[in-house]
Design an enzyme around this catalytic site. Structure first.
Site, PDB file in Angstrom:
ATOM      1  N   GLU A 107     -14.899  28.966 -61.890  1.00  0.00           N
ATOM      2  CA  GLU A 107     -13.606  29.283 -61.282  1.00  0.00           C
ATOM      3  C   GLU A 107     -13.579  30.701 -60.721  1.00  0.00           C
ATOM      4  OE1 GLU A 107     -11.380  27.173 -60.700  1.00  0.00           O
ATOM      5  OE2 GLU A 107     -11.702  25.515 -62.105  1.00  0.00           O
ATOM      6  N   ASP A 248     -18.004  16.857 -58.309  1.00  0.00           N
ATOM      7  CA  ASP A 248     -17.589  16.846 -56.904  1.00  0.00           C
ATOM      8  C   ASP A 248     -18.150  17.975 -56.043  1.00  0.00           C
ATOM      9  OD1 ASP A 248     -16.090  18.559 -58.462  1.00  0.00           O
ATOM     10  OD2 ASP A 248     -14.138  17.959 -57.672  1.00  0.00           O
ATOM     11  N   GLU A 341      -4.114  11.864 -61.426  1.00  0.00           N
ATOM     12  CA  GLU A 341      -5.445  12.353 -61.762  1.00  0.00           C
ATOM     13  C   GLU A 341      -6.441  11.198 -61.933  1.00  0.00           C
ATOM     14  OE1 GLU A 341      -5.817  16.540 -62.657  1.00  0.00           O
ATOM     15  OE2 GLU A 341      -5.520  15.352 -60.859  1.00  0.00           O
ATOM     16  N   GLU A 362      -7.016  17.764 -52.085  1.00  0.00           N
ATOM     17  CA  GLU A 362      -8.205  17.074 -51.573  1.00  0.00           C
ATOM     18  C   GLU A 362      -7.906  16.014 -50.501  1.00  0.00           C
ATOM     19  OE1 GLU A 362      -9.518  19.360 -54.922  1.00  0.00           O
ATOM     20  OE2 GLU A 362      -7.841  17.948 -54.747  1.00  0.00           O
ATOM     21  N   THR A 468     -15.077  25.510 -51.752  1.00  0.00           N
ATOM     22  CA  THR A 468     -14.323  24.439 -52.410  1.00  0.00           C
ATOM     23  C   THR A 468     -12.924  24.872 -52.830  1.00  0.00           C
ATOM     24  OG1 THR A 468     -14.602  22.633 -54.016  1.00  0.00           O
ATOM     25  CG2 THR A 468     -15.056  24.890 -54.783  1.00  0.00           C
TER      26      THR A 468
END
Length: 558
Positions: A107, A248, A341, A362, A468
């Protein structure tokens, strides 16, 4: 002729109506951003995140004003140069990474390092005073480098795969678990390669590449990777293979890294994975979770994080498949007004305890890519639906709240920083096809900037790669600080050889900072050999090849 003129007039009118509609929506999106942004500043700064139900703040990922860093480049995307300049200066004065805090390596990289790098590369367009030699130097670049160096101890493992958590002051704890997710190993090449090329320090890019290659070697016999791995033993702890949570962005960075760096190795890795993914996980244009060694279905669910996949496929030109998968995901959105989710594909409903929607970007991200690729207004409709849903369900007097349960629209007391960094940014860009990030020039002064010593490279002309966390990185910057230095060295060597009285050339000066030219740069071909262009772009000749073709050498004072 009159009929054609009538059709043309109707088309022009339709385009004008569409443009007016998009402008109105973008004004609404700006209003959404500032409601969330000002609520954070008024109630949560300097904490990492806003708690919108109680109108206060909390530290979540590291205690360095995360939302402000994450939102910085969004300010410029929306055209607010003044606030961008103010916040950039504020962060330099208030953020300190030399703190005793345990931080997520993943992160911190995508949000902090990526956010600071993006802001650094956009500083010229934002009207900030630039240091000589920008983008190879600058205060935001030094902050990004400082943050990234705090992460490097996590990569000091026998395998090269990083730990998931690092203490910013003391490094990796002796009791830190060696188990981390796949994305936590393979989501560094964009930020670390850009950092290495700008600073001239290869340590970052080398660390990211070593981790990628180590992870590549752990794939199963059928070509899949699992969800969580022990970075010391290289054994898979969670053996579910899919494209969603925990995996991902690993696949995303193989594709985007290949494009940004023109790296065939990364592209080959992804293509091998993609073949296995299509063979074992794809069913009726859904992607399920399967056992990585056997290929048998383990979880027939769709996860909201998988919604990036159609956009990624569009970057590779796989539009037919991308469009069909997007429609599946969009049908879930229409069912709930958001993406839960987890969504059970056989049951057509949410999965227990996974009913939430934390305002993820997304599906909007994929809509932006697919609209750019196809021009189909279906993707604009998704953007409109998203805007309406978020306004109706998630808006509070103090920002926007994550949706705890899409079935009854209960809210959770958290506004993730990615709402400002990604969700709003992609929404805005979806409705602004002429934005500078798409290669247009409607925001800021001019459509490009000079960079490097003497202004010898061009930045901001298009081709931005989003990390991302939706932080745009300019591939042109890769060559401002390394490629051009190599070009100048070649020019000096050629001029030196021409200055020799007998025409003989001295051996080229040893390069201490720049890597040697790639053997593929040579313009001399072996008998029967054919030159093949790169897979991802038009071929670009190296400096010495251009010089030999043009046939003349000009010094600076010519």
């Amino acid at each position: 002729l009159m009929y054609l003129m009538l059709l043309f007039t109707k088309l022009i009118c339709s385009l004008k109506v569409l443009t007016s509609w998009a402008l109105i929506l973008n004004r609404r999106i700006k209003s959404m951003f500032y409601h969330a942004y000002n609520s954070y500043l008024d109630n949560a700064f300097p904490y990492d995140e806003l708690r919108p139900l109680t109108c206060d703040g909390q530290d979540t990922w590291g205690s360095f004003s995360l939302t402000l860093i994450d939102a910085l480049d969004t300010l410029l995307v929306l055209g607010n140069r003044t606030e961008f300049q103010r916040v950039a200066s504020l962060l330099q004065d208030t953020v300190d990474f030399d703190i005793d805090v345990n931080a997520s390596v993943f992160e911190t990289n995508i949000r902090v390092v990526g956010g600071l790098l993006s802001a650094h590369l956009l500083a010229g367009r934002a009207g900030m005073e630039l240091e000589p030699g920008w983008p190879c130097s600058g205060p935001l670049l030094r902050m990004a480098e400082d943050a990234a160096r705090k992460l490097l101890p996590a990569f000091q493992t026998p395998t090269g795969m990083p730990y998931g958590t690092v203490n910013l002051l003391h490094g990796v704890s002796p009791t830190e678990t060696p188990v981390t997710c796949t994305a936590g190993v393979g989501t560094f090449i964009l930020e670390f390669a850009m950092l290495s090329r700008l600073t001239g320090d290869p340590t970052f890019e080398n660390a990211a590449r070593r981790a990628l290659r180590a992870l590549w070697k752990t794939r199963s016999d059928i070509g899949l990777v699992g969800n969580h791995i022990d970075i010391l033993s290289k054994k898979w702890v969670a053996q579910d293979a899919g494209i969603g949570a925990g995996v991902d962005s690993y696949f995303e960075y193989l594709v985007k890294g290949a494009i940004m760096l023109q790296d065939e190795e990364l592209l080959n890795m992804f293509q091998a994975y993609d073949q296995a993914i299509q063979n074992y996980t794809r069913f009726d244009d859904w992607y399920l979770w399967v056992q990585m060694h056997k290929g048998t279905v383990s979880m027939p669910v769709f996860q909201s994080l998988e919604a990036f996949w159609p956009g990624l496929q569009s970057l590779l030109g796989n539009l037919d498949s991308a469009v069909r998968t997007f429609q599946n995901y969009y049908s879930v959105w229409r069912q709930f007004g958001g993406l839960p989710e987890f969504y059970s594909i056989p049951q057509g409903y949410t999965v227990d305890k996974r009913e939430g929607y934390p305002l993820r970007p997304e599906l909007i991200e994929s809509a932006m890519y697919l609209f750019r690729a196809t021009g189909d207004h279906t993707y604009l409709q998704l953007g409109f639906d998203a805007l309406e849903s978020i306004e109706r369900i998630a808006k509070t007097p103090c920002g926007y709240a994550s949706v705890k349960d899409l079935r009854d629209h209960q809210l959770d007391n958290r506004m993730e920083s990615f709402f400002l960094a990604e969700t709003i940014k992609y929404l805005y860009l979806l409705f602004d096809p002429t934005h500078f990030l798409h290669g247009g020039g409607t925001e800021g002064d001019g459509s490009w900037e000079e960079g490097g010593d003497g202004g010898q490279c061009v930045l901001g002309a298009g081709g931005f790669i989003f990390n991302t966390e939706a932080h745009p990185l300019d591939p042109a910057a890769l060559y401002c600080c390394s490629r051009h230095a190599q070009d100048h060295q070649e020019l000096r060597d050629i001029l030196l050889s021409l200055s020799q009285p007998d025409g003989r050339s001295k051996p080229p000066a040893k390069q201490t900072e720049d890597p040697p030219p790639n053997p593929s740069d040579s313009i001399a071909l072996k008998p029967g050999e054919k030159r093949t262009p790169p897979l991802l772009s038009c071929p670009v000749q190296p400096f010495n090849a251009r010089l030999s073709i043009f046939g003349q050498v000009f010094t600076d004072n010519t």
